[in-house]
Design a protein around this motif. Structure first.
Motif, PDB file in Angstrom:
ATOM      1  N   GLY A 161       0.808  -1.220   0.000  1.00 35.26           N
ATOM      2  CA  GLY A 161       0.000   0.000   0.000  1.00 35.26           C
ATOM      3  C   GLY A 161       0.835   1.261   0.000  1.00 35.26           C
ATOM      4  O   GLY A 161       0.368   2.306   0.443  1.00 35.26           O
ATOM      5  N   PHE A 162       2.097   1.172  -0.495  1.00 34.69           N
ATOM      6  CA  PHE A 162       2.993   2.334  -0.520  1.00 34.69           C
ATOM      7  C   PHE A 162       3.201   2.857   0.902  1.00 34.69           C
ATOM      8  O   PHE A 162       3.098   4.063   1.162  1.00 34.69           O
ATOM      9  CB  PHE A 162       2.439   3.440  -1.423  1.00 34.69           C
ATOM     10  CG  PHE A 162       2.155   2.981  -2.831  1.00 34.69           C
ATOM     11  CD1 PHE A 162       3.147   3.007  -3.800  1.00 34.69           C
ATOM     12  CD2 PHE A 162       0.899   2.509  -3.190  1.00 34.69           C
ATOM     13  CE1 PHE A 162       2.889   2.578  -5.099  1.00 34.69           C
ATOM     14  CE2 PHE A 162       0.625   2.079  -4.480  1.00 34.69           C
ATOM     15  CZ  PHE A 162       1.630   2.119  -5.436  1.00 34.69           C
ATOM     16  N   VAL A 163       3.520   1.952   1.819  1.00 34.49           N
ATOM     17  CA  VAL A 163       3.630   2.314   3.229  1.00 34.49           C
ATOM     18  C   VAL A 163       5.075   2.601   3.615  1.00 34.49           C
ATOM     19  O   VAL A 163       6.021   2.060   3.048  1.00 34.49           O
ATOM     20  CB  VAL A 163       3.043   1.215   4.143  1.00 34.49           C
ATOM     21  CG1 VAL A 163       1.555   1.061   3.891  1.00 34.49           C
ATOM     22  CG2 VAL A 163       3.770  -0.115   3.953  1.00 34.49           C
ATOM     23  N   LEU A 164       5.212   3.464   4.614  1.00 38.55           N
ATOM     24  CA  LEU A 164       6.510   3.870   5.142  1.00 38.55           C
ATOM     25  C   LEU A 164       6.512   3.742   6.663  1.00 38.55           C
ATOM     26  O   LEU A 164       5.468   3.883   7.298  1.00 38.55           O
ATOM     27  CB  LEU A 164       6.804   5.332   4.771  1.00 38.55           C
ATOM     28  CG  LEU A 164       7.058   5.631   3.293  1.00 38.55           C
ATOM     29  CD1 LEU A 164       6.942   7.127   3.032  1.00 38.55           C
ATOM     30  CD2 LEU A 164       8.431   5.120   2.874  1.00 38.55           C
ATOM     31  N   PRO A 165       7.680   3.524   7.251  1.00 38.49           N
ATOM     32  CA  PRO A 165       7.779   3.608   8.709  1.00 38.49           C
ATOM     33  C   PRO A 165       7.864   5.059   9.151  1.00 38.49           C
ATOM     34  O   PRO A 165       7.952   5.966   8.314  1.00 38.49           O
ATOM     35  CB  PRO A 165       9.086   2.865   8.998  1.00 38.49           C
ATOM     36  CG  PRO A 165       9.936   3.143   7.790  1.00 38.49           C
ATOM     37  CD  PRO A 165       8.967   3.194   6.620  1.00 38.49           C
ATOM     38  N   GLN A 166       7.816   5.295  10.439  1.00 35.79           N
ATOM     39  CA  GLN A 166       8.117   6.619  10.960  1.00 35.79           C
ATOM     40  C   GLN A 166       9.636   6.844  10.900  1.00 35.79           C
ATOM     41  O   GLN A 166      10.417   5.897  10.829  1.00 35.79           O
ATOM     42  CB  GLN A 166       7.598   6.767  12.395  1.00 35.79           C
ATOM     43  CG  GLN A 166       6.088   6.698  12.510  1.00 35.79           C
ATOM     44  CD  GLN A 166       5.393   7.763  11.684  1.00 35.79           C
ATOM     45  OE1 GLN A 166       5.746   8.937  11.748  1.00 35.79           O
ATOM     46  NE2 GLN A 166       4.406   7.343  10.889  1.00 35.79           N
ATOM     47  N   TRP A 167      10.043   8.102  10.934  1.00 36.99           N
ATOM     48  CA  TRP A 167      11.460   8.414  10.794  1.00 36.99           C
ATOM     49  C   TRP A 167      12.304   7.726  11.865  1.00 36.99           C
ATOM     50  O   TRP A 167      13.323   7.096  11.551  1.00 36.99           O
ATOM     51  CB  TRP A 167      11.678   9.919  10.846  1.00 36.99           C
ATOM     52  CG  TRP A 167      13.138  10.303  10.826  1.00 36.99           C
ATOM     53  CD1 TRP A 167      13.877  10.782  11.855  1.00 36.99           C
ATOM     54  CD2 TRP A 167      14.021  10.201   9.705  1.00 36.99           C
ATOM     55  NE1 TRP A 167      15.173  10.992  11.457  1.00 36.99           N
ATOM     56  CE2 TRP A 167      15.290  10.648  10.140  1.00 36.99           C
ATOM     57  CE3 TRP A 167      13.867   9.776   8.390  1.00 36.99           C
ATOM     58  CZ2 TRP A 167      16.398  10.679   9.299  1.00 36.99           C
ATOM     59  CZ3 TRP A 167      14.978   9.808   7.547  1.00 36.99           C
ATOM     60  CH2 TRP A 167      16.224  10.249   8.005  1.00 36.99           C
TER      61      TRP A 167
END
Length: 387
Positions: free
Chosen positions: A171-177
């Protein structure tokens, strides 16, 4: 899966349906995204001609085996990513293979840790094992990037951790920085290097709240693409330390990527960096408006189950899941385009759950004209054509 990638998998019989879709989407007055695949050759060449003079000196000699305008592009990307060197590749798949092969030789490990939904696992025809003899381990199978704890707890030693940013098939997901920083630190605690599959790294800056250079600094090497978010013709760049990039150039030659002239792709990439890259933050912001309106529209239509993934998009792309067969959903989208001149969704695909389908939504320049009410009206029209 984009229309370009999906089209490569269609047989001749399905080609008629593909052409109908192309014509319907191309002729529509409203669309959330307009890709270069819908342009004619004349229109694409006109785009290059109109904007090329603004990104390079057109009186210079044409490139030969990677010099000239191709070298300019490499220098530009290396500077944007804060890396010492960069090499242009005709495809991202080739760039990934070269990168992981180089790191395997340097680390002495043939094992690459990555997500099972990562591009080399799903979209590269097993090239990692067939061509390079490498193999993979999976710190997690959850539909997200691995955590630092999962990287530390991976049972088998590995030499390279590959992180796809964003993870497209989840789903085009990213973690937090802070999570991303911790994951890269955990890999180095295990004496592993970090490689970013950054095909869509360009649009990650808004989510992380960091510039490209600071994001790329977390990785030993980074690959970026030009034909996805930047709307280029083709091509990719692999960036990293000088000796690593020099070796990657050798592997590029071995893989058949030492192309005589590549100025059209290089010009398209430079134009994308000049024109599309500055606009990506707008697309990311508007994707949240579109996603919220889709959720509202499905609820108002009484859809028994649906999902917008993630609910608040991390980039300008996200997934939508609906409990219908993909053929019915794709047909509804084509009819909506033909009958109302509006493109809401493009092509749908079967999911692992029977009777469930998903599509990918890209919010581009064309979507900036869409209001919340426009999205709600399009959802209503789309659902009406599913009956």
């Amino acid at each position: 899966m984009t229309d370009v990638e999906a089209g490569a998998n269609e047989d001749n019989g399905a080609g008629r349906h593909s052409e109908r879709r192309r014509l319907a989407f191309r002729g529509a007055a409203k669309s959330l995204w307009r890709g270069s695949v819908e342009l004619t050759l004349a229109e694409r060449l006109a785009e290059l001609t109109a904007h090329a003079a603004g990104v390079t000196d057109l009186d210079q000699a044409g490139d030969v085996y990677g010099d000239g305008v191709v070298g300019e592009l490499e220098d530009r990307v290396a500077d944007l990513l804060g890396k010492d060197e960069a090499a242009f590749f005709p495809t991202g798949t080739m760039a990934q293979q070269a990168a992981l092969r180089c790191w395997a030789g340097r680390t002495g490990s043939e094992v690459v840790a990555m997500h099972p939904l990562g591009h080399p696992e799903v979209h590269e025809a097993q090239a990692l094992s067939v061509l390079t003899g490498l193999r993979t381990v999976h710190p997690t199978a959850e539909r997200r990037l691995p955590t630092a704890e999962e990287v530390r707890d991976t049972a088998e030693p590995f030499g390279t951790l590959m992180l796809e940013l964003p993870l497209r098939d989840a789903g085009f997901v990213l973690p937090q920085w802070d999570e991303l920083v911790a994951v890269t630190q955990a890999a180095r605690e295990r004496d592993a290097v970090v490689h970013f599959d950054g095909a869509r790294l360009w649009e990650c800056t808004e989510h992380f709240g960091r510039p490209l250079e600071e994001i790329a600094e977390l990785a030993d090497s980074v690959y970026v693409s030009f034909y996805k978010s930047l709307n280029g013709l083709s091509g990719a760049v692999l960036a990293g330390p000088p000796d690593f990039v020099e070796e990657a150039r050798v592997w590029r030659h071995r893989y058949g990527g030492q192309v005589f002239q590549q100025y059209p792709a290089a010009l398209g990439a430079l134009i994308g960096l000049e024109r599309e890259l500055p606009r990506l933050p707008q697309y990311v912001a508007h994707a949240k408006v579109v996603a919220a309106a889709l959720h509202e529209g499905f609820a108002a239509a009484g859809v028994r189950w649906f999902r917008v993934q993630p609910a608040q998009p991390h980039t300008h792309e996200f997934q939508v899941w609906l409990p219908y067969e993909p053929q019915a959903l794709t047909e509804a989208g084509v009819r909506l385009a033909e009958e109302t001149s509006t493109v809401l969704f493009r092509r749908w695909f079967s999911d692992v759950v029977p009777g469930m389908s998903h599509t990918e939504v890209t919010v581009g320049a064309a979507a900036l004209e869409w209001s919340r009410q426009d999205v709600l009206a399009a959802v209503e029209g789309f659902m009406a054509r599913l009956g």
